[in-house]
Design an enzyme around this catalytic site. Structure first.
Site, PDB file in Angstrom:
ATOM      1  N   GLY A  19      -7.646   7.126   9.759  1.00  0.00           N
ATOM      2  CA  GLY A  19      -6.296   6.611   9.563  1.00  0.00           C
ATOM      3  C   GLY A  19      -5.765   7.067   8.220  1.00  0.00           C
ATOM      4  O   GLY A  19      -6.517   7.351   7.296  1.00  0.00           O
ATOM      5  N   GLY A  22       0.672   5.502   3.423  1.00  0.00           N
ATOM      6  CA  GLY A  22       1.313   5.847   2.172  1.00  0.00           C
ATOM      7  C   GLY A  22       0.492   5.488   0.955  1.00  0.00           C
ATOM      8  O   GLY A  22       0.719   6.028  -0.130  1.00  0.00           O
ATOM      9  N   MET A  23      -0.467   4.553   1.103  1.00  0.00           N
ATOM     10  CA  MET A  23      -1.244   4.105  -0.046  1.00  0.00           C
ATOM     11  C   MET A  23      -2.660   4.671  -0.082  1.00  0.00           C
ATOM     12  O   MET A  23      -3.311   4.672  -1.114  1.00  0.00           O
ATOM     13  CB  MET A  23      -1.298   2.575  -0.079  1.00  0.00           C
ATOM     14  CG  MET A  23       0.057   1.932  -0.320  1.00  0.00           C
ATOM     15  SD  MET A  23      -0.054   0.149  -0.551  1.00  0.00           S
ATOM     16  CE  MET A  23      -0.643  -0.374   1.063  1.00  0.00           C
ATOM     17  N   LYS A  41     -12.888   4.173   2.648  1.00  0.00           N
ATOM     18  CA  LYS A  41     -11.488   3.855   2.360  1.00  0.00           C
ATOM     19  C   LYS A  41     -11.160   4.375   0.970  1.00  0.00           C
ATOM     20  O   LYS A  41     -11.885   4.118   0.009  1.00  0.00           O
ATOM     21  CB  LYS A  41     -11.272   2.340   2.438  1.00  0.00           C
ATOM     22  CG  LYS A  41      -9.823   1.895   2.396  1.00  0.00           C
ATOM     23  CD  LYS A  41      -9.747   0.397   2.670  1.00  0.00           C
ATOM     24  CE  LYS A  41      -8.318  -0.093   2.730  1.00  0.00           C
ATOM     25  NZ  LYS A  41      -8.245  -1.546   3.044  1.00  0.00           N
ATOM     26  N   ASP A 135      -4.598 -12.557   6.678  1.00  0.00           N
ATOM     27  CA  ASP A 135      -3.940 -11.518   7.480  1.00  0.00           C
ATOM     28  C   ASP A 135      -4.637 -11.362   8.832  1.00  0.00           C
ATOM     29  O   ASP A 135      -4.913 -10.255   9.286  1.00  0.00           O
ATOM     30  CB  ASP A 135      -3.931 -10.189   6.726  1.00  0.00           C
ATOM     31  CG  ASP A 135      -2.893  -9.206   7.276  1.00  0.00           C
ATOM     32  OD1 ASP A 135      -1.954  -9.658   7.964  1.00  0.00           O
ATOM     33  OD2 ASP A 135      -3.008  -7.998   7.024  1.00  0.00           O
TER      34      ASP A 135
END
Length: 462
Positions: A19, A22-23, A41, A135
């Protein structure tokens, strides 16, 4: 910079991209020593240099995640810095998200409860460690190939050892699944997670969200004020007792919900999958594709209303095939096009035009031909699609108003009604003919007459 397949990053070799945003990015990597496949990540250097808040949040995610060890939480293995990049290596969970499974139709009740029960097990453990996820949503729930449910993404989790993470009036989370107290800027505790679990379970067993809205404001307002329809009214296969348990989890007042994840899980225990049910069948799938196929065989045929031209079974098959490419909106598209299509061939052509990729559209049409045979004999004909007409620009009334004044309005209103003030003001500004009308409209959201009068006095422009 981004990593390329085959590139060596420390002790890891990049095997693929899972994946990208933008970050940062998420990669599938192989440990060059142990040969284990992991997930890596990465926070992009440009983000680290431009946003101290995002960098701090990523570092916090690493610390929070490192404190958790549970079979239903994706495990963090290590974190390190390489040049100017911050990297986190964690358990690679290969399997579909709950969101992808729900793209087709509601799941069987027992399967839904089995998934959510494992999520509650993970949350019960995290809450005892002083960690609130904040979340919970279908995209953060992954079904591994071994059958275990894994809770992922602790990026905005709140830990007791860092209770000042969220600034006053700041909202973090996914709007469709957030508890009322999160939206109104109140201190949210572990019971906010249980509300999000309830929203998720409601969606799993009914195929629709308990709280909906046409825009951000409507959805926020519904979370705070609207009572959801009991799920049994959408799905008669749900027992009255289970329906009541789900509704309890969605209480606006946290004191009226289940007080712990264990309490919620206990209330669901009577509806758990048995050894002969769908759960072990799903767990036996050896790949993500296989898992999707097994779930598809477990799903009941969706009963779409029949029309004068099409039988409900044909519409249900069309809906299920289309949902693989466009998601839950498939049902709406099928029903809309079925009103005007003269025959099944034309209906397949019409809904296929909504599929963006040519290869996917061809695969869908091939499936239609296989399902319906002679009735769709011309269904493989090319579809001519025209480019969408760009929207006509419209006047923006707030352009004629002082932006600084509007900003003050938002901040002052937030003191009265919480973080939804931003949405309220923006929405009203688009319709208001001028500052006075805007002020009167947003002031009406303040319940106290005294506070409303003071608010009006502070912001009148003349």
């Amino acid at each position: 910079m981004s990593f390329q397949v085959g590139q060596v990053v420390g002790d890891y070799q990049v095997e693929g991209v899972l994946g990208r945003g933008g970050m940062g990015a998420l990669y599938k990597v192989r440990n060059r020593i142990s040969q284990r496949l992991d997930a890596m990540k990465v926070l992009l250097p440009s983000v680290r240099s431009s946003s101290a808040d995002i960098t701090s949040r990523f570092e916090r995610e690493i610390r929070v995640h490192a404190s958790l060890r549970h079979p239903n939480i994706a495990e963090l293995y290590t974190a390190f810095q390489l040049d100017d990049q911050l990297l986190m290596v964690m358990e690679l969970v290969e399997g579909p998200t709950l969101e992808s499974l729900l793209a087709h139709a509601p799941l069987p009740v027992e399967l839904s409860v089995g998934i959510v029960s494992q999520v509650l097990s993970a949350l019960g453990y995290a809450h005892r460690q002083g960690v609130i996820h904040r979340d919970i949503k279908p995209t953060n729930i992954v079904l591994s190939r071994g059958g275990a449910v894994k809770l992922i993404d602790f990026g905005i989790a709140l830990a007791e050892f860092n209770p000042r993470m969220t600034q006053t009036g700041m909202v973090l989370g996914s709007l469709a699944y957030m508890a009322p107290e999160q939206l109104t800027g109140l201190n949210a505790d572990a019971r906010a997670d249980l509300y999000s679990v309830g929203i998720t379970l409601y969606q799993a067993v009914t195929g629709r969200r308990a709280i909906e809205g046409a825009n951000e404001y409507e959805m926020m307002n519904a979370h705070v004020h609207q009572q959801p329809i009991p799920p049994v009214q959408h799905n008669p296969a749900i027992s009255q007792e289970l329906s009541a348990a789900i509704v309890k989890s969605l209480a606006k007042n946290p004191a009226h919900r289940f007080q712990t994840a264990e309490d919620f899980r206990q209330a669901l225990s009577g509806y758990m999958p048995t050894s002969s049910s769908a759960w072990p069948q799903l767990a036996a799938s050896s790949s993500e594709t296989g898992m999707h196929e097994r779930v598809a065989t477990m799903l009941p045929v969706e009963k779409l209303p029949s029309s004068s031209r099409f039988h409900s079974a044909a519409l249900a098959v069309l809906n299920r095939n289309l949902a693989q490419y466009v998601g839950p909106i498939a049902r709406h598209l099928v029903m809309k096009e079925s009103r005007d299509a003269p025959n099944l061939d034309a209906l397949c052509q019409a809904v296929a035009s909504q599929i963006a990729k040519d290869s996917d559209r061809a695969a869908f049409l091939q499936a239609c031909r296989a399902e319906f045979g002679a009735e769709t004999r011309t269904v493989m004909a090319p579809i001519q699609t025209s480019a969408p007409t760009p929207p006509t620009p419209t006047a923006v009334t707030q352009a004629s108003m002082d932006p600084a004044w509007i900003d003050r309005l938002k901040k002052d209103l937030a003191v009265q009604i919480g973080p939804m003030a931003r949405v309220v003001v923006d929405r009203a500004a688009k319709k208001a003919s001028g500052p006075n009308e805007l002020l009167a409209t947003v002031a009406a959201e303040i319940s106290s007459p005294e506070e409303r009068a003071r608010f009006l006095a502070r912001h009148r422009t003349h």
